[in-house]
Scaffold this motif. Structure first.
Motif, PDB file in Angstrom:
ATOM      1  N   VAL A 144      35.805  38.095  44.273  1.00 18.22           N
ATOM      2  CA  VAL A 144      35.681  38.072  45.727  1.00 18.22           C
ATOM      3  C   VAL A 144      36.656  37.042  46.278  1.00 18.22           C
ATOM      4  O   VAL A 144      36.694  35.895  45.811  1.00 18.22           O
ATOM      5  CB  VAL A 144      34.242  37.729  46.156  1.00 18.22           C
ATOM      6  CG1 VAL A 144      34.128  37.685  47.682  1.00 18.22           C
ATOM      7  CG2 VAL A 144      33.268  38.745  45.572  1.00 18.22           C
ATOM      8  N   LYS A 145      37.412  37.452  47.283  1.00 21.90           N
ATOM      9  CA  LYS A 145      38.404  36.552  47.857  1.00 21.90           C
ATOM     10  C   LYS A 145      37.726  35.332  48.469  1.00 21.90           C
ATOM     11  O   LYS A 145      36.763  35.446  49.223  1.00 21.90           O
ATOM     12  CB  LYS A 145      39.216  37.291  48.918  1.00 21.90           C
ATOM     13  CG  LYS A 145      40.316  36.434  49.538  1.00 21.90           C
ATOM     14  CD  LYS A 145      41.084  37.220  50.581  1.00 21.90           C
ATOM     15  CE  LYS A 145      42.179  36.357  51.207  1.00 21.90           C
ATOM     16  NZ  LYS A 145      42.941  37.113  52.235  1.00 21.90           N
ATOM     17  N   GLY A 146      38.230  34.163  48.114  1.00 22.69           N
ATOM     18  CA  GLY A 146      37.686  32.918  48.649  1.00 22.69           C
ATOM     19  C   GLY A 146      36.545  32.338  47.848  1.00 22.69           C
ATOM     20  O   GLY A 146      36.092  31.232  48.149  1.00 22.69           O
ATOM     21  N   ALA A 147      36.052  33.059  46.828  1.00 27.70           N
ATOM     22  CA  ALA A 147      34.947  32.552  46.019  1.00 27.70           C
ATOM     23  C   ALA A 147      35.457  31.494  45.037  1.00 27.70           C
ATOM     24  O   ALA A 147      36.601  31.557  44.583  1.00 27.70           O
ATOM     25  CB  ALA A 147      34.272  33.696  45.270  1.00 27.70           C
ATOM     26  N   PRO A 148      34.607  30.545  44.655  1.00 27.44           N
ATOM     27  CA  PRO A 148      35.035  29.523  43.694  1.00 27.44           C
ATOM     28  C   PRO A 148      35.126  30.104  42.292  1.00 27.44           C
ATOM     29  O   PRO A 148      34.463  31.102  41.975  1.00 27.44           O
ATOM     30  CB  PRO A 148      33.938  28.461  43.792  1.00 27.44           C
ATOM     31  CG  PRO A 148      32.730  29.216  44.249  1.00 27.44           C
ATOM     32  CD  PRO A 148      33.240  30.298  45.156  1.00 27.44           C
ATOM     33  N   PRO A 149      35.929  29.516  41.409  1.00 28.57           N
ATOM     34  CA  PRO A 149      36.027  30.015  40.035  1.00 28.57           C
ATOM     35  C   PRO A 149      34.754  29.748  39.246  1.00 28.57           C
ATOM     36  O   PRO A 149      33.949  28.872  39.592  1.00 28.57           O
ATOM     37  CB  PRO A 149      37.213  29.231  39.474  1.00 28.57           C
ATOM     38  CG  PRO A 149      37.274  27.991  40.300  1.00 28.57           C
ATOM     39  CD  PRO A 149      36.820  28.378  41.658  1.00 28.57           C
ATOM     40  N   ILE A 150      34.555  30.528  38.191  1.00 30.42           N
ATOM     41  CA  ILE A 150      33.406  30.335  37.309  1.00 30.42           C
ATOM     42  C   ILE A 150      33.664  29.108  36.449  1.00 30.42           C
ATOM     43  O   ILE A 150      34.652  29.049  35.709  1.00 30.42           O
ATOM     44  CB  ILE A 150      33.167  31.577  36.430  1.00 30.42           C
ATOM     45  CG1 ILE A 150      32.798  32.776  37.311  1.00 30.42           C
ATOM     46  CG2 ILE A 150      32.062  31.316  35.416  1.00 30.42           C
ATOM     47  CD1 ILE A 150      32.614  34.061  36.525  1.00 30.42           C
TER      48      ILE A 150
END
Length: 321
Positions: free
Chosen positions: A115-121
């Motif tokens: 998802v665009k703008g989501a933080p990395p895992i």
């Protein structure tokens, strides 16, 4: 002595070159490893067709490879798969992993859902031991593709077996005879309907005519209702006005009569208390006088006027009679 010294020198140079080559190889390996990221995936399904070195794709784009496959010691139902992906691969919150099989027998790990703008895992700092048991971030899984079909194959086979048994129990000799009878009855009914086709067509035609006549009648009733409303609006309103005037006049007359009765009430009370007894005695005397006059009139009719003045003459007596 010189020959031996040359051999020692050559051997030393070779060893130094091999050490340098080893260090260069390690440096290259570390340099290449710095551009990759490692993740763990725990699959609760069969990973048949997946092997060490299998391709890892992100939305169909080759992005890495499988580094390790083994059963998870904490729960043997899960298979732990360690993958490495390129550093620029967008493994973000919402990314999931699936196993994509093929008819050739080989499988790949497919990543999708960034998802665009989501933080990395990443591994959370407060619960890293549970969320990242092997020190690297964990990508959640989802069942899909051929793997989902293969996982649900046992349930599908069981349901097909149950359905087959029920169909076998349904299609017995007795049920087949019943079904044959139903089909025969259906055929007879179809033939009877075909024979009565003209009558059915005539009935439908009459029904259409009746419906049309009902529609015409409804239209006429609507027109009559409109006409009646017009008549009521034109004729009844004046009549209602006259009726209201008559009611008002009757009310005024009733009020006048009530006032008159109120004024005459004392005289009526005196009449009922004093004059009424005297009238009763007068009527009694008049009745007595009427009876006396009636008696006199009857005597005059029978015996003449002398019967009223003198006494009644006795009849002559004759002997022998």
């Amino acid at each position: 002595m010189e020959t031996r010294s040359n051999h020692v020198l050559v051997g030393s140079v070779v060893l130094i070159l091999l050490a340098v080559l080893a260090l260069f190889t390690v440096w290259i390996a570390r340099l290449g490893g710095a551009s990759e990221k490692e993740y763990d995936i725990f699959f609760k399904q069969s990973v048949d067709g997946l092997a060490k070195g299998s391709s890892v794709t992100f939305s169909g784009v080759p992005s890495g490879q499988v580094k390790l496959i083994q059963l998870w010691k904490n729960d043997p139902q899960f298979v732990r798969v360690r993958i490495t992906v390129n550093e620029d691969t967008p493994v973000l919150q919402g990314t999931t992993a699936t196993i994509q099989g093929s008819f050739t027998g080989t499988s790949t790990v497919s990543l999708d859902g960034a998802v665009k703008g989501a933080p990395p895992i990443t591994c959370p700092a407060n619960d890293a031991a549970n969320q990242c048991p092997y020190g690297v971030p964990v990508i959640p899984t989802r069942t899909g593709g051929l793997g989902a079909l293969l996982n649900s194959a046992p349930q599908l086979l069981e349901r097909l077996s149950t359905l087959t048994e029920r169909l076998t129990g349904l299609v017995t000799d007795k049920n087949q005879a019943s079904i044959a009878g139903i089909l025969d009855n259906t055929n007879r009914l179809s033939r009877a309907l075909a024979d009565r086709g003209p009558e059915i067509a005539a009935t439908l035609a009459q029904t259409r005519i009746a419906v049309q006549q009902a529609g015409d009648a409804a239209a006429k009733i609507g027109d009559l209702a409109a006409t009646t409303n017009g008549l009521l609006a034109e004729d009844v309103k004046p009549a209602m006005a006259n009726l209201n005037q008559a009611i008002s006049a009757a009310k005024q007359s009733a009020d006048t009569l009530n006032a008159t009765i109120g004024d005459a009430r004392p005289g009526l009370q005196s009449l009922s208390k004093q004059t009424a007894p005297e009238l009763a005695r007068l009527i009694h005397d008049l009745r007595q006088m009427t009876d006396a006059l009636t008696s006199v009139a009857e005597r005059v009719d029978r015996n003449g006027a002398g019967s009223v003045i003198g006494q009644q003459r006795l009849p002559d007596y004759k002997p022998g009679k």
